[in-house]
Design an enzyme around this catalytic site. Structure first.
Site, PDB file in Angstrom:
ATOM      1  N   LYS A  84       0.840  -1.197   0.000  1.00  0.00           N
ATOM      2  CA  LYS A  84       0.000   0.000   0.000  1.00  0.00           C
ATOM      3  C   LYS A  84       0.876   1.249   0.000  1.00  0.00           C
ATOM      4  O   LYS A  84       0.625   2.204  -0.735  1.00  0.00           O
ATOM      5  CB  LYS A  84      -0.930  -0.003   1.224  1.00  0.00           C
ATOM      6  N   GLN A 115      -4.525  -1.154   9.811  1.00  0.00           N
ATOM      7  CA  GLN A 115      -4.386  -2.503   9.243  1.00  0.00           C
ATOM      8  C   GLN A 115      -4.896  -3.549  10.240  1.00  0.00           C
ATOM      9  O   GLN A 115      -4.478  -3.577  11.394  1.00  0.00           O
ATOM     10  CB  GLN A 115      -2.908  -2.764   8.897  1.00  0.00           C
ATOM     11  N   ASP A 121     -10.657   3.202   4.098  1.00  0.00           N
ATOM     12  CA  ASP A 121     -11.059   1.796   3.970  1.00  0.00           C
ATOM     13  C   ASP A 121     -12.587   1.673   3.907  1.00  0.00           C
ATOM     14  O   ASP A 121     -13.113   0.619   3.597  1.00  0.00           O
ATOM     15  CB  ASP A 121     -10.539   0.994   5.176  1.00  0.00           C
TER      16      ASP A 121
END
Ligand code: ADP
Length: 280
Positions: A50, A94, A117
Site C-alpha cells: 500500500k 491494518q 477503507d
C-alpha cells in the site's frame, strides 16, 4: 464459447494511472497514514505494498509502525492525532490487531472523512443511505470491474453470496444504488445454486473454496470471484472457474481478478477524501 476473462491487473493499473493524474491536479499531495500494530508478516507485506503504490501515485506516505504492546488508550490517542492533522488525508488501520485491542472501538474513532477503507459505521451508514462518502475498497473495485467490462446493472438480477461488513453487505448496497435487483445469500440460504442461477451478475464472497459450481451459473452470466484460497497447487477462489468457463459470459480469474483492484481503490479513496475535504 469460453467466458471473457476480466483482467483485474490491467484494470488496477489503469485506475492507478487515473489516481496519479488526479493527484497531480490537486494543490497539495494527499497523505495516507497506514497504521501497522505489531509484526504480523502478512500484514507487513500488505502495508508495504500500500505504501509503495501510494508513493508511486505521487501521494505522501505517513506510515506509523507501532509496537504490539501498545495499549487501547495510546492507539486511540494516535488516531485522534491523525484525525486532527491536516497533512493526513486518509487513515488506514491494518487489521487484524493484536488480541488485547478492540478493533471496532478503534475503527469508530477514525474521522469518517478520512476513512479510506470505508469500514466505519458512519461510512456504512452513508452508503446505506445513498449519500456521498468513502466506500469499502473491495466492493468498490468490483463495481469498477463491472463498469469497465460494460456489464449492464440497471434492472439486472444481481446475486451476492456472503454478507460480511467487508464485502457482501456493501457490495449489495453498491449494486442496489445502480438499480440492480439484489439478492443476498449467506450460510443459512437454502437452494443456493437455484438462487445463483437467476443471476445476470453473480458476486461470490463467501470465503468457501469452490462453493460456486457449474449448476449455479446462468448461461452468459457475469461472475465475479472475490474469494481467495491458498492451495497446494496455487491460489483459487470461491468459484470453480474451470467448471463454469464455458457457461459464464465473463469471469474474474483468481489470482489477477478482484485482488489487484483493492489497493488501487484505496488510493482512489485517498484522492476522493482529499476532494471531499476541499469541497466541504
Ligand atoms: P469475507 O470477508 O471474504 O466476506 P467472511 O468469512 O467474513 O468473508 O464472510 C463469509 C460470508 O459468507 C458470511 O456472510 C457467510 O454467511 C457466507 N457464507 C459462508 N458459507 C456459506 C455457504 N456455504 N453458502 C452461502 N454463504 C456462505
Amino acid at each position: 464459447m469460453s467466458a471473457l476473462i476480466i483482467d483485474g491487473k490491467a484494470a488496477a493499473a489503469e485506475l492507478r494511472e487515473e489516481v496519479t493524474r488526479e493527484v497531480a491536479l490537486l494543490e497539495e499531495a494527499p497523505g495516507l497514514a497506514t497504521l501497522l500494530v505489531g509484526d504480523d508478516p502478512a500484514s507487513e507485506i500488505y502495508v508495504r505494498n500500500k505504501r509503495r503504490l501510494c508513493v508511486k501515485a505521487g501521494m505522501r506516505d505517513l506510515h506509523r509502525h507501532l509496537p504490539a504492546e501498545i495499549s487501547q488508550v495510546e492507539l486511540a490517542e494516535i488516531i485522534d492525532e491523525l484525525n486532527a492533522d491536516p497533512a493526513v488525508t486518509g487513515i488506514l488501520l491494518q487489521l487484524p490487531l493484536p488480541k488485547h485491542l478492540d478493533a471496532v472501538d478503534l475503527l469508530a474513532r477514525i474521522d469518517p472523512d478520512k476513512d479510506v477503507d470505508g469500514l466505519t459505521e458512519t461510512s456504512a451508514g452513508r452508503l446505506a443511505s445513498g449519500v456521498t462518502g468513502l466506500r469499502p475498497c473491495t466492493p468498490a473495485g468490483v463495481m469498477r470491474l463491472l463498469d469497465r467490462a460494460g456489464v449492464p446493472l440497471a434492472g439486472a438480477n444481481a446475486v451476492v453470496v456472503g454478507r460480511s461488513n467487508l464485502v457482501g453487505r456493501p457490495q449489495a448496497q453498491l449494486l442496489l444504488q445502480r438499480d440492480a435487483t439484489v439478492t443476498i445469500c449467506h450460510r443459512y440460504t437454502r437452494d443456493l445454486p437455484v438462487i445463483c442461477r437467476r443471476a445476470d451478475v453473480l458476486i461470490a464472497a463467501a470465503g468457501v473454496r469452490h462453493l460456486i459450481g457449474r449448476d449455479a451459473i446462468k448461461p452468459g452470466a457475469t461472475v465475479i470471484d472475490v474469494g481467495i484460497h491458498r492451495t497446494e497447487t496455487g491460489l483459487c477462489g470461491d468459484v470453480d472457474t474451470a467448471a463454469v468457463l464455458d457457461v459464464a459470459g465473463a469471469i474474474t480469474p483468481v489470482p489477477g481478478g478482484v485482488g489487484p483492484m483493492t489497493i488501487a481503490m484505496l488510493l482512489w479513496n485517498t484522492v476522493e477524501a482529499a476532494r471531499l475535504r476541499t469541497a466541504a
